[in-house]
Motif scaffolding. Structure first.
Motif, PDB file in Angstrom:
ATOM      1  N   GLU A 237     -31.334 -89.471  53.931  1.00  7.17           N
ATOM      2  CA  GLU A 237     -31.770 -89.787  55.286  1.00  7.17           C
ATOM      3  C   GLU A 237     -30.561 -89.997  56.180  1.00  7.17           C
ATOM      4  O   GLU A 237     -29.483 -90.323  55.703  1.00  7.17           O
ATOM      5  CB  GLU A 237     -32.679 -91.024  55.320  1.00  7.17           C
ATOM      6  CG  GLU A 237     -32.155 -92.235  54.600  1.00  7.17           C
ATOM      7  CD  GLU A 237     -32.404 -92.217  53.099  1.00  7.17           C
ATOM      8  OE1 GLU A 237     -33.393 -91.619  52.640  1.00  7.17           O
ATOM      9  OE2 GLU A 237     -31.562 -92.774  52.369  1.00  7.17           O
ATOM     10  N   ILE A 238     -30.779 -89.786  57.467  1.00  4.47           N
ATOM     11  CA  ILE A 238     -29.765 -90.078  58.477  1.00  4.47           C
ATOM     12  C   ILE A 238     -29.907 -91.565  58.773  1.00  4.47           C
ATOM     13  O   ILE A 238     -30.931 -92.003  59.299  1.00  4.47           O
ATOM     14  CB  ILE A 238     -29.976 -89.224  59.741  1.00  4.47           C
ATOM     15  CG1 ILE A 238     -29.875 -87.733  59.386  1.00  4.47           C
ATOM     16  CG2 ILE A 238     -28.957 -89.606  60.820  1.00  4.47           C
ATOM     17  CD1 ILE A 238     -30.328 -86.792  60.489  1.00  4.47           C
ATOM     18  N   THR A 239     -28.900 -92.340  58.387  1.00  4.97           N
ATOM     19  CA  THR A 239     -29.029 -93.798  58.462  1.00  4.97           C
ATOM     20  C   THR A 239     -28.387 -94.423  59.682  1.00  4.97           C
ATOM     21  O   THR A 239     -28.702 -95.563  60.028  1.00  4.97           O
ATOM     22  CB  THR A 239     -28.410 -94.455  57.204  1.00  4.97           C
ATOM     23  OG1 THR A 239     -27.040 -94.055  57.104  1.00  4.97           O
ATOM     24  CG2 THR A 239     -29.175 -94.054  55.957  1.00  4.97           C
ATOM     25  N   GLN A 240     -27.485 -93.701  60.326  1.00  8.56           N
ATOM     26  CA  GLN A 240     -26.784 -94.313  61.451  1.00  8.56           C
ATOM     27  C   GLN A 240     -26.311 -93.251  62.429  1.00  8.56           C
ATOM     28  O   GLN A 240     -25.823 -92.197  62.040  1.00  8.56           O
ATOM     29  CB  GLN A 240     -25.599 -95.118  60.903  1.00  8.56           C
ATOM     30  CG  GLN A 240     -24.788 -95.886  61.910  1.00  8.56           C
ATOM     31  CD  GLN A 240     -23.523 -95.135  62.300  1.00  8.56           C
ATOM     32  OE1 GLN A 240     -22.966 -94.366  61.545  1.00  8.56           O
ATOM     33  NE2 GLN A 240     -23.102 -95.353  63.527  1.00  8.56           N
ATOM     34  N   TYR A 241     -26.501 -93.544  63.705  1.00 12.21           N
ATOM     35  CA  TYR A 241     -25.974 -92.722  64.792  1.00 12.21           C
ATOM     36  C   TYR A 241     -25.589 -93.712  65.872  1.00 12.21           C
ATOM     37  O   TYR A 241     -26.430 -94.460  66.381  1.00 12.21           O
ATOM     38  CB  TYR A 241     -27.051 -91.749  65.289  1.00 12.21           C
ATOM     39  CG  TYR A 241     -26.623 -90.876  66.439  1.00 12.21           C
ATOM     40  CD1 TYR A 241     -25.618 -89.929  66.294  1.00 12.21           C
ATOM     41  CD2 TYR A 241     -27.236 -90.984  67.682  1.00 12.21           C
ATOM     42  CE1 TYR A 241     -25.221 -89.126  67.346  1.00 12.21           C
ATOM     43  CE2 TYR A 241     -26.854 -90.172  68.737  1.00 12.21           C
ATOM     44  CZ  TYR A 241     -25.856 -89.238  68.566  1.00 12.21           C
ATOM     45  OH  TYR A 241     -25.472 -88.436  69.613  1.00 12.21           O
ATOM     46  N   SER A 242     -24.294 -93.789  66.179  1.00 13.12           N
ATOM     47  CA  SER A 242     -23.860 -94.818  67.126  1.00 13.12           C
ATOM     48  C   SER A 242     -22.639 -94.362  67.909  1.00 13.12           C
ATOM     49  O   SER A 242     -21.995 -93.376  67.568  1.00 13.12           O
ATOM     50  CB  SER A 242     -23.524 -96.117  66.372  1.00 13.12           C
ATOM     51  OG  SER A 242     -22.428 -95.897  65.508  1.00 13.12           O
ATOM     52  N   GLN A 243     -22.359 -95.126  68.945  1.00 15.91           N
ATOM     53  CA  GLN A 243     -21.147 -94.890  69.712  1.00 15.91           C
ATOM     54  C   GLN A 243     -20.462 -96.228  69.952  1.00 15.91           C
ATOM     55  O   GLN A 243     -21.112 -97.262  69.992  1.00 15.91           O
ATOM     56  CB  GLN A 243     -21.451 -94.178  71.027  1.00 15.91           C
ATOM     57  CG  GLN A 243     -22.389 -94.896  71.958  1.00 15.91           C
ATOM     58  CD  GLN A 243     -22.615 -94.092  73.228  1.00 15.91           C
ATOM     59  OE1 GLN A 243     -21.802 -93.254  73.593  1.00 15.91           O
ATOM     60  NE2 GLN A 243     -23.702 -94.355  73.905  1.00 15.91           N
ATOM     61  N   ARG A 244     -19.131 -96.172  70.048  1.00 13.57           N
ATOM     62  CA  ARG A 244     -18.348 -97.387  70.293  1.00 13.57           C
ATOM     63  C   ARG A 244     -17.104 -97.009  71.073  1.00 13.57           C
ATOM     64  O   ARG A 244     -16.641 -95.871  71.019  1.00 13.57           O
ATOM     65  CB  ARG A 244     -17.972 -98.080  68.989  1.00 13.57           C
ATOM     66  CG  ARG A 244     -16.974 -97.317  68.152  1.00 13.57           C
ATOM     67  CD  ARG A 244     -16.546 -98.074  66.895  1.00 13.57           C
ATOM     68  NE  ARG A 244     -15.548 -97.334  66.154  1.00 13.57           N
ATOM     69  CZ  ARG A 244     -14.239 -97.403  66.350  1.00 13.57           C
ATOM     70  NH1 ARG A 244     -13.749 -98.175  67.294  1.00 13.57           N
ATOM     71  NH2 ARG A 244     -13.389 -96.690  65.638  1.00 13.57           N
ATOM     72  N   ASN A 245     -16.575 -97.977  71.779  1.00  9.24           N
ATOM     73  CA  ASN A 245     -15.319 -97.759  72.489  1.00  9.24           C
ATOM     74  C   ASN A 245     -14.205 -97.597  71.466  1.00  9.24           C
ATOM     75  O   ASN A 245     -14.059 -98.423  70.567  1.00  9.24           O
ATOM     76  CB  ASN A 245     -15.009 -98.935  73.424  1.00  9.24           C
ATOM     77  CG  ASN A 245     -16.006 -99.020  74.564  1.00  9.24           C
ATOM     78  OD1 ASN A 245     -16.590 -98.016  74.947  1.00  9.24           O
ATOM     79  ND2 ASN A 245     -16.205-100.207  75.079  1.00  9.24           N
TER      80      ASN A 245
END
Length: 192
Positions: free
Chosen positions: A109-117
């Motif tokens: 499964e795709i467990t994480q999709y995020s953005q950060r500085n």
């Protein structure tokens, strides 16, 4: 006045040449011997399809669609990833893809999709943003269960904060999907 040669100099030159020839022959023989030992002791294995699969035993692969289990999502992400994963195995192996009972099984499964500085400018504002995607993979080798594993793989891409995410998201997610599928392929069948 020209050079004169003494009657023994020709004999001395011949002795010198013979000695030099023996040294060259010895060096050549030693070189050939060393190269032979190296070649005999090294096992070189080439795989022209990018994988190290024994096709006499392993003939099929079952690749399940990876659902999104991340709280932050982008709609086309799952189809992009799933198609890329299946295409990678289709293009780099001779395995037949099946719906069930595969010799090899790839699921997860795709467990994480995020953005950060990622970085800050001299004015104290965010200069770059890092987008990341993580998938959890369960690999089952029904031919050799010693190769089974469950592991997470992560890919990241960076973009300038002056850019709108909507304008670069498809390109970045496509690249992350390629990076992830390459990592998964290498871990499952390339045996690097």
């Amino acid at each position: 006045m020209g050079w004169t040669r003494n009657k023994f100099s020709h004999h001395t030159d011949m002795k010198f040449d013979a000695k030099r020839n023996r040294k060259c022959a010895l060096a050549s023989t030693l070189g050939v011997l060393i190269v032979s030992v190296i070649l005999i002791s090294c096992k070189v294995s080439y795989s022209f399809n990018g994988s190290s699969i024994d096709y006499t035993k392993t003939k099929t692969i079952q690749i399940a669609d990876f659902p999104i289990r991340s709280s932050y999502v982008w709609g086309p992400m799952a189809p992009l990833f799933n198609n890329q994963l299946k295409d990678t195995y289709a293009n780099h192996t001779r395995l037949t893809q099946v719906k069930r009972d595969g010799d090899l099984v790839v699921e997860g499964e795709i467990t994480q999709y995020s953005q950060r500085n990622k970085s800050v400018s001299s004015e104290g504002h965010s200069a770059q943003t890092e987008l990341s995607m993580t998938v959890n993979v369960r690999f089952i080798n029904n031919i050799n269960h010693n190769e089974d594993f469950e592991r997470s793989f992560t890919a990241t891409q960076t973009y300038e904060t002056t850019q709108n995410l909507n304008s670069v998201q498809e390109e970045l997610v496509t690249q992350m999907c390629k990076d992830l599928t390459d990592q998964i392929f290498n871990a499952t069948v390339a045996n690097w």
